[in-house]
Design an enzyme around this catalytic site. Structure first.
Site, PDB file in Angstrom:
ATOM      1  N   ASP A 212       4.735 107.457  45.176  1.00 32.34           N
ATOM      2  CA  ASP A 212       5.310 105.857  46.023  1.00 32.34           C
ATOM      3  C   ASP A 212       5.695 105.189  45.572  1.00 32.34           C
ATOM      4  OD1 ASP A 212       5.423 105.188  48.745  1.00 32.34           O
ATOM      5  OD2 ASP A 212       3.807 103.876  48.355  1.00 32.34           O
ATOM      6  N   GLU A 283       9.014 108.065  43.341  1.00 37.15           N
ATOM      7  CA  GLU A 283      10.312 107.249  45.269  1.00 37.15           C
ATOM      8  C   GLU A 283      10.583 106.041  43.447  1.00 37.15           C
ATOM      9  OE1 GLU A 283      10.547 104.725  47.878  1.00 37.15           O
ATOM     10  OE2 GLU A 283       8.855 104.594  46.719  1.00 37.15           O
TER      11      GLU A 283
HETATM   12  C1  BGC Z   1       6.740 104.148  51.156  1.00 35.43           C
HETATM   13  C2  BGC Z   1       7.219 102.837  52.189  1.00 35.43           C
HETATM   14  C3  BGC Z   1       6.088 102.250  51.944  1.00 35.43           C
HETATM   15  C4  BGC Z   1       5.936 101.312  50.885  1.00 35.43           C
HETATM   16  C5  BGC Z   1       4.914 100.836  50.319  1.00 35.43           C
HETATM   17  C6  BGC Z   1       7.767 103.411  49.916  1.00 35.43           C
HETATM   18  O1  BGC Z   1       7.812 103.716  49.313  1.00 35.43           O
HETATM   19  O2  BGC Z   1       8.133 104.867  50.783  1.00 35.43           O
HETATM   20  O3  BGC Z   1       7.222 103.583  53.546  1.00 35.43           O
HETATM   21  O4  BGC Z   1       6.251 101.411  53.375  1.00 35.43           O
HETATM   22  O5  BGC Z   1       6.197 102.302  49.939  1.00 35.43           O
HETATM   23  O6  BGC Z   1       3.860 101.796  50.009  1.00 35.43           O
END
Ligand code: BGC
Length: 535
Positions: A212, A283
């Site tokens: 993330d 991500e």
């Molecule tokens: C996730 C989100 C999340 C955010 C904070 C993003 O990359 O996909 O769903 O709210 O990170 O962790």
């Protein structure tokens, strides 16, 4: 090994060509009837995923969490939230997935913890200047926040804590909600903790991690103000959905700092010591394909989400530009591309393409085109049913984006899955219990059971497309050749197959060959909003 040696190395790792199905844990299947999906629910429904014909699942966070951002606020990285089950349930889920031939990817959240994580609680208790506060980004700043940074979820990125006697309270940084304090990655304890977390889950048999906010972690050391040029803002970081625009001219002292790559080199080595091609996918909402490529150098991530594909408008020119740009970027570093159209942070793609029959036709066409491209693809639960974004009543919204900005937020793509039956909860959980977000009554026609019985359904189409991909992808090679077919058509050849997608408003000539699969009815010509594979 130098870069060239590594590029020559094995290109047959499973993840390079995999199709991964994303499971939003709280909305997939509810075994205990509390209206919230859970791990035993997932285990019981994995055959649906196997029958779809994918290779892997990715689960959104299931760790203990106060759930202010549905698990992206982690209070303990090595356990399961009682809402979702126990560690034994997680082991059973991994075992069942492996029995069915599915790899398991879990979500790792290293940019921030929950404010209920013991480290943050200790930091609050220990006070200014303490080693405990140094694990986060606390600053003294009398009179206002330390800089002008904004939270991705709206409002300032700083919150002031209560002061002890005779002091001013310090401020802490949170690039997301105030319940998600950012960690200080310049403190070595933080890096060491995450290596332990990786090993904890690798030892339990998971095959990979979705990381993330992978471009977060490090912030410019001086925490200087962001230079904001009016009209050139970018809601970056994540979760910004349709407001996210690709830009390369935005000053971002909070994202994509060079130091972050050292972390991923270390993690790469940790994973490499395990058998079975364990992987990690980033991500990283970076500003350009080039900056994305830096995360997938041979000694860092296995792959990164290619959000440019998801952000492209319905236009042959834009889709083609993204395809070309993606290959240019990944080729520089010897990586393979990824493709994705929907996830838990963006409006579902049939709705983005206009909704209704036309939105669905376009969504199926974009999906079929994506599944023909070399590399791996990510699907989001419910897209195989053609589900649209739901307008969730305000009383059921729980996205921090909604609370902080009044933007309806992301709940509309997180509505629990309809499995069977003619009324909510549509088999999501035991009859009588209602899911945490109400499902639209019209979903009775879209349940898995209803669509499984209908050869013209979107579910039948996804199964057929994934089966066709399996048949040809082994031999199709890793390159494509673009074919000129007019301004409204995306057309390319990959190995024995020609793929055409008509983004225009008039039917166009089909390329030569026999139609192997199409996203909708095809006659002599390829109708608008339709894609076909020919061979
Ligand atoms: C996730 C989100 C999340 C955010 C904070 C993003 O990359 O996909 O769903 O709210 O990170 O962790």
């Amino acid at each position: 090994m130098d870069l060239n040696d590594q590029m020559q190395g094995s290109r047959r790792e499973w993840w390079r060509h995999a199709v991964t199905y994303q499971i939003y844990v709280r909305s997939f299947a509810d075994a205990d009837g509390d209206g919230i999906g859970d791990l035993p629910g997932i285990t019981a429904r994995l055959e649906h995923v196997r029958d779809l014909g994918v290779d892997a699942i990715w689960l959104n966070p299931f760790y203990p969490s106060p759930q202010h951002d549905h698990g992206y606020d982690v209070a303990d990285y090595c356990d399961i939230d009682p809402l979702f089950g126990t560690l034994a349930d997680a082991d059973a889920m991994v075992e069942r997935a492996h029995e069915l031939g599915l790899k398991v990817i879990i979500d790792l959240v290293p940019n921030h913890t929950s404010n209920e994580h013991p480290w943050f609680q200790a930091a609050l208790a220990a006070g200014p200047g303490s080693p405990e506060r140094d694990r986060y980004l606390f600053r003294d700043s009398p009179g206002g926040p330390p800089n002008n940074w904004k939270s991705v979820f709206g409002g300032p990125a700083w919150t002031q804590v209560e002061a002890g006697p005779g002091e001013e309270g310090q401020w802490y940084l949170h690039l997301f909600d105030s319940t998600q304090p950012d960690l200080n990655w310049r403190n070595p304890e933080v890096g060491d903790m995450f290596v332990d977390v990786l090993r904890f889950w690798l030892d339990r048999g998971v095959d990979g991690f979705r990381v993330d906010v992978a471009h977060g972690l490090f912030k410019a050391e001086d925490l200087r103000d962001q230079i904001v040029v009016p009209g050139h803002e970018r809601m970056s970081g994540a979760s910004a959905g349709e407001s996210m625009v690709e830009r390369t001219d935005v000053d971002e002292p909070m994202w994509d700092q060079p130091e972050v790559h050292e972390v991923y080199r270390r993690w790469h080595e940790v994973l490499a010591k395990y058998d079975g091609d364990r992987m990690m996918v980033a991500e990283a909402w970076t500003q350009s394909p080039e900056s994305m490529a830096r995360y997938i150098r041979p000694d860092e991530f296995s792959q990164a989400f290619n959000f440019a594909w998801l952000l492209a408008p319905w236009s042959a020119e834009d889709f083609t530009r993204v395809i070309t740009g993606t290959f240019e970027a990944v080729d520089q570093v010897g990586a393979t591309p990824t493709w994705v159209l929907s996830n838990h942070d963006v409006d579902r793609h049939p709705s983005r393409y206009g909704g209704g029959a036309r939105g669905l036709a376009r969504a199926r066409a974009a999906t079929l085109t994506m599944l023909a491209l070399p590399g791996s693809a990510y699907l989001y639960q419910g897209e195989e049913l053609g589900l649209e974004q739901v307008e969730v009543e305000p009383e059921f919204r729980s996205d921090p984006l909604w609370f902080r900005t009044g933007n309806p937020g992301r709940d509309g793509c997180r509505v629990p899955m309809p499995w069977s039956g003619s009324a909510p909860p549509f088999g999501f959980g035991p009859t009588g219990g209602q899911p945490w977000i109400p499902q639209p009554a019209e979903w009775s026609e879209l349940t898995v059971a209803a669509q499984a019985a209908d050869p013209a359904s979107t579910l039948a189409f996804y199964r057929a497309a994934l089966a066709a991909r399996r048949t040809f992808s082994e031999t199709a090679g890793e390159g494509i050749e673009l074919v000129e077919a007019g301004t409204d058509v995306v057309c390319f050849r990959r190995g024995p197959i020609t793929v055409a997608l008509n983004c225009g408003t008039e039917p166009v000539a089909l390329p030569p060959g026999e139609v192997l699969i199409a996203s909708g009815p095809v006659g002599e010509k390829l109708p608008p909003d339709t894609a076909a594979w020919l061979g």
